[in-house]
Design a protein around this motif. Structure first.
Motif, PDB file in Angstrom:
ATOM      1  N   ALA A 125       0.839  -1.204   0.000  1.00 51.37           N
ATOM      2  CA  ALA A 125       0.000   0.000   0.000  1.00 51.37           C
ATOM      3  C   ALA A 125       0.875   1.256   0.000  1.00 51.37           C
ATOM      4  N   ILE A 126       1.941   1.221   0.778  1.00 52.61           N
ATOM      5  CA  ILE A 126       2.839   2.385   0.866  1.00 52.61           C
ATOM      6  C   ILE A 126       3.476   2.652  -0.503  1.00 52.61           C
ATOM      7  N   ALA A 127       3.940   1.585  -1.152  1.00 50.78           N
ATOM      8  CA  ALA A 127       4.557   1.731  -2.472  1.00 50.78           C
ATOM      9  C   ALA A 127       3.532   2.255  -3.480  1.00 50.78           C
ATOM     10  N   ALA A 128       2.302   1.757  -3.384  1.00 40.42           N
ATOM     11  CA  ALA A 128       1.246   2.190  -4.308  1.00 40.42           C
ATOM     12  C   ALA A 128       0.994   3.687  -4.180  1.00 40.42           C
ATOM     13  N   VAL A 129       0.914   4.156  -2.948  1.00 38.36           N
ATOM     14  CA  VAL A 129       0.658   5.580  -2.720  1.00 38.36           C
ATOM     15  C   VAL A 129       1.799   6.425  -3.287  1.00 38.36           C
ATOM     16  N   HIS A 130       3.025   6.012  -3.009  1.00 33.58           N
ATOM     17  CA  HIS A 130       4.174   6.780  -3.506  1.00 33.58           C
ATOM     18  C   HIS A 130       4.230   6.829  -5.026  1.00 33.58           C
ATOM     19  N   GLN A 131       3.766   5.747  -5.666  1.00 32.43           N
ATOM     20  CA  GLN A 131       3.838   5.724  -7.136  1.00 32.43           C
ATOM     21  C   GLN A 131       2.532   6.164  -7.764  1.00 32.43           C
ATOM     22  N   ASN A 132       1.589   6.565  -6.918  1.00 32.17           N
ATOM     23  CA  ASN A 132       0.295   7.033  -7.390  1.00 32.17           C
ATOM     24  C   ASN A 132      -0.432   6.015  -8.263  1.00 32.17           C
ATOM     25  N   ILE A 133      -0.400   4.763  -7.830  1.00 33.42           N
ATOM     26  CA  ILE A 133      -1.144   3.693  -8.505  1.00 33.42           C
ATOM     27  C   ILE A 133      -2.276   3.283  -7.557  1.00 33.42           C
ATOM     28  N   PRO A 134      -3.504   3.157  -8.068  1.00 42.77           N
ATOM     29  CA  PRO A 134      -4.595   2.756  -7.161  1.00 42.77           C
ATOM     30  C   PRO A 134      -4.376   1.335  -6.633  1.00 42.77           C
ATOM     31  N   TYR A 135      -4.793   1.109  -5.384  1.00 43.51           N
ATOM     32  CA  TYR A 135      -4.664  -0.244  -4.835  1.00 43.51           C
ATOM     33  C   TYR A 135      -5.930  -0.686  -4.137  1.00 43.51           C
ATOM     34  N   GLN A 390     -13.962  -3.790 -12.309  1.00 37.71           N
ATOM     35  CA  GLN A 390     -14.733  -2.547 -12.239  1.00 37.71           C
ATOM     36  C   GLN A 390     -13.847  -1.345 -11.908  1.00 37.71           C
ATOM     37  N   LEU A 391     -12.936  -1.570 -10.973  1.00 35.09           N
ATOM     38  CA  LEU A 391     -12.071  -0.465 -10.552  1.00 35.09           C
ATOM     39  C   LEU A 391     -11.207   0.057 -11.692  1.00 35.09           C
ATOM     40  N   THR A 392     -10.804  -0.842 -12.589  1.00 39.69           N
ATOM     41  CA  THR A 392      -9.941  -0.389 -13.683  1.00 39.69           C
ATOM     42  C   THR A 392     -10.758   0.308 -14.768  1.00 39.69           C
ATOM     43  N   LEU A 393     -12.076   0.077 -14.772  1.00 39.58           N
ATOM     44  CA  LEU A 393     -12.929   0.703 -15.794  1.00 39.58           C
ATOM     45  C   LEU A 393     -13.359   2.108 -15.410  1.00 39.58           C
ATOM     46  N   ASN A 394     -13.680   2.266 -14.115  1.00 39.61           N
ATOM     47  CA  ASN A 394     -14.258   3.551 -13.692  1.00 39.61           C
ATOM     48  C   ASN A 394     -13.248   4.470 -13.055  1.00 39.61           C
ATOM     49  N   GLN A 395     -12.035   4.424 -13.565  1.00 37.75           N
ATOM     50  CA  GLN A 395     -11.037   5.190 -12.857  1.00 37.75           C
ATOM     51  C   GLN A 395     -10.994   6.647 -13.240  1.00 37.75           C
ATOM     52  N   PRO A 396     -11.052   7.502 -12.268  1.00 43.63           N
ATOM     53  CA  PRO A 396     -10.725   8.901 -12.556  1.00 43.63           C
ATOM     54  C   PRO A 396      -9.236   8.966 -12.918  1.00 43.63           C
ATOM     55  N   ALA A 397      -8.824  10.066 -13.500  1.00 38.36           N
ATOM     56  CA  ALA A 397      -7.446  10.162 -13.985  1.00 38.36           C
ATOM     57  C   ALA A 397      -6.433   9.887 -12.883  1.00 38.36           C
ATOM     58  N   VAL A 398      -6.684  10.451 -11.734  1.00 42.87           N
ATOM     59  CA  VAL A 398      -5.753  10.225 -10.629  1.00 42.87           C
ATOM     60  C   VAL A 398      -6.568   9.805  -9.411  1.00 42.87           C
ATOM     61  N   ILE A 399      -6.138   8.772  -8.762  1.00 43.94           N
ATOM     62  CA  ILE A 399      -6.838   8.361  -7.550  1.00 43.94           C
ATOM     63  C   ILE A 399      -5.896   8.489  -6.369  1.00 43.94           C
ATOM     64  N   PHE A 400      -6.362   9.232  -5.399  1.00 39.49           N
ATOM     65  CA  PHE A 400      -5.545   9.358  -4.204  1.00 39.49           C
ATOM     66  C   PHE A 400      -5.982   8.315  -3.205  1.00 39.49           C
ATOM     67  N   ASN A 401      -5.084   7.459  -2.831  1.00 41.19           N
ATOM     68  CA  ASN A 401      -5.438   6.388  -1.909  1.00 41.19           C
ATOM     69  C   ASN A 401      -5.525   6.868  -0.472  1.00 41.19           C
ATOM     70  N   THR A 402      -4.884   7.948  -0.203  1.00 41.30           N
ATOM     71  CA  THR A 402      -4.980   8.407   1.183  1.00 41.30           C
ATOM     72  C   THR A 402      -6.007   9.508   1.227  1.00 41.30           C
TER      73      THR A 402
END
Lengths: 402, 99
Positions: A125-135, A390-402
């Motif tokens: 999760a920490i790596a995902a947030v730093h790389q701005n990839i949704p998790y 579903q998550l990969t289809l309805n993605q806004p351009a950037v998703i902030f996990n925190t």
């Protein structure tokens, strides 16, 4: 088509459900990879799945550490609340700290559209947030997220360990980010999990039952011709050491040896020179194929075995050893699907009495059947895979996990 | 005046015996017979009780003493190290002081 990366700890029970979900995603044509410390995972991946192995070859010390984490959990005898402390301080936190750099490196190479990280691998999760990839998060041991109202500081302590690691790795938030705010897959039904208020993104998809690759051989002919009327499976999982097993199976032999039972035991047959004639003892058994032919299961309360047993509507006797197993056992008792015994204290006669009770009293089987219905309704593997897609289809351009 | 039947103040020996009775109810009589339960007995290491068993034990105290003693509140304030080292003597003292 999308790219998915599962990030898994080297713990069988946590990995197996992701293999089934990943297989469905692969069948749908998606690209799927697993980031892990465990090189043996390569043989178990579904066809087309890629292993992104965390390796620190440049540095011998780090490499040795990797090997250490593969079996550290089996090495120490721990019990009760003490075992929670051991799990975090000696296993989870160092494991996460150690895996972090490798995860970051692989995410950078693979560039997945969605990460699915295990709830005990917050490094993902920490790596995902730093790389701005949704998790998303897979909660493969649901009892671990259950808070005991009476002992709230145990959960608080766990959270503090996680937050401290997060801060060390550059996440300022004072809250654990282990469970995704986007989607947290809880791999059981609400009925089995029990009452607890959880945010909307927690979805009970039911257990994801994994059919292990390769067929463990099994002497079906001998099994079918055995006289013992009550057919039992005894398994205490993959994580416990030799001494635990010896002490446990001594009591199993005393309880059922030469009685009106056919007993399939998952264990190293060499543990004892002699096993009773009504026992079939194998290191591996085709558990999913076997369950429909059984009457009851005796186990340590590992989430996967309990789920597979209940998915077959069978009652249980649960003998928890450590970690979250006490909670799993508590839920089995509370839902009426079985009885629990104390691992250190139980004697052969208690085990026999408990097993006879769940066999004779139809209420246990009925409760197990009801849980089976709740599991089917939750949707299982297909439902979990759908939610991820579903998550990969309805993605806004950037998703902030925190 | 209402319900003060069970409210007679217990001395520490009486509290100790009562706690032993609750432990027996949680873990079973025959196991208790084999154990040497003292004020120093810790719940995790000596009595080998897990978290769920400690919670059932605390429920018995709650039912017995009712609102007079906020045992659950006291227990819920304990951090993980305090819980691991929790022994019978600490509980006896707490109940004695609350009475």
């Amino acid at each position: 088509m999308a790219k998915f990366a599962f990030i898994v700890p080297p713990l069988t029970g946590h990995v197996n459900p992701t293999l089934s979900i990943g297989a469905v995603l692969l069948q749908q044509g998606h690209e799927v990879a697993w980031i892990s410390l465990d090189s043996s995972l390569a043989e178990r991946l579904p066809q087309g799945g890629q292993l992104l192995l965390i390796q620190y070859a440049a540095n011998d010390l780090e490499k040795q550490e990797s090997e250490l984490y593969l079996d550290i959990i089996t090495k120490k005898i721990v019990y009760g609340i003490d075992s929670i402390k051991f799990l975090y301080e000696d296993v989870l936190i160092p494991l996460n700290r150690h895996s972090y750099k490798g995860i970051v490196w692989w995410l950078d190479q693979f560039k997945p559209d969605l990460i699915i990280t295990d709830h005990q691998l917050v490094a993902g999760a920490i790596a995902a947030v730093h790389q701005n990839i949704p998790y998303a998060t897979s909660v493969t041991a649901p009892a671990a997220i259950k808070v005991m109202d009476e002992l709230p500081k145990v959960h608080e302590w766990e959270q503090n360990q996680i937050v401290a690691l997060q801060q060390e790795l550059g996440i300022i938030s004072g809250k654990s980010i282990a469970c995704s705010e986007l989607l947290t897959l809880v791999l059981t039904s609400g009925a089995f999990f029990g009452e607890m208020e959880l945010p909307d993104q927690y979805r009970f998809v039911g257990p994801v039952v994994h059919k292990r690759k390769g067929n463990s051989s099994f002497d079906w002919d001998r099994f079918e011709h055995m006289k013992g009327k009550h057919k039992l499976l005894v398994s205490i999982g993959t994580t416990f050491n030799h001494e635990h097993k010896k002490s446990f199976f001594t009591r199993v032999i005393e309880a059922f040896g030469d009685g009106p039972y056919t007993v399939v035991v998952v264990s190293d047959p060499l543990l004892f020179d002699h096993w009773p004639a009504n026992f079939i003892v194998q290191q591996n058994v085709p558990q999913l194929d076997l369950l429909p032919h059984l009457d009851a299961v005796i186990c340590h309360g590992g989430h996967n075995t309990v789920s597979e047993t209940l998915s077959n509507g069978l009652p249980l006797v649960v003998i928890p050893i450590a970690y979250d197993q006490s909670h799993v056992a508590g839920r089995v008792v509370r839902t009426g699907a079985g009885l629990r015994l104390n691992f250190n204290r139980f004697k052969a006669k208690h085990l026999k009495e408990a097993v006879d009770e769940v066999l004779v009293n139809p209420a246990f089987k009925q409760a197990a059947e009801q849980l089976k219905v709740s599991f089917v309704a939750a949707g299982g593997t297909a439902a979990a895979a759908d939610l991820l897609v579903q998550l990969t289809l309805n993605q806004p351009a950037v998703i902030f996990n925190t | 005046m209402d319900t003060v039947v069970s409210a007679a103040k217990l001395n520490s020996n009486e509290i100790f015996d009562l706690m032993k009775q609750f432990i027996t109810e949680v873990i079973g009589e025959e196991f208790v017979e084999e154990m040497d339960i003292t004020l120093e007995s810790s719940f995790t290491k000596d009595l080998e009780m897990d978290s769920i068993e400690i919670v059932s034990f605390s429920e018995k105290i709650k039912i017995h003493f009712g609102e007079k003693i906020d045992f659950t509140g006291w227990l819920s304030g304990m951090d993980i190290d305090q819980l691991i080292s929790l022994n019978l003597g600490m509980i006896v003292n707490f109940i004695e002081e609350c009475q």
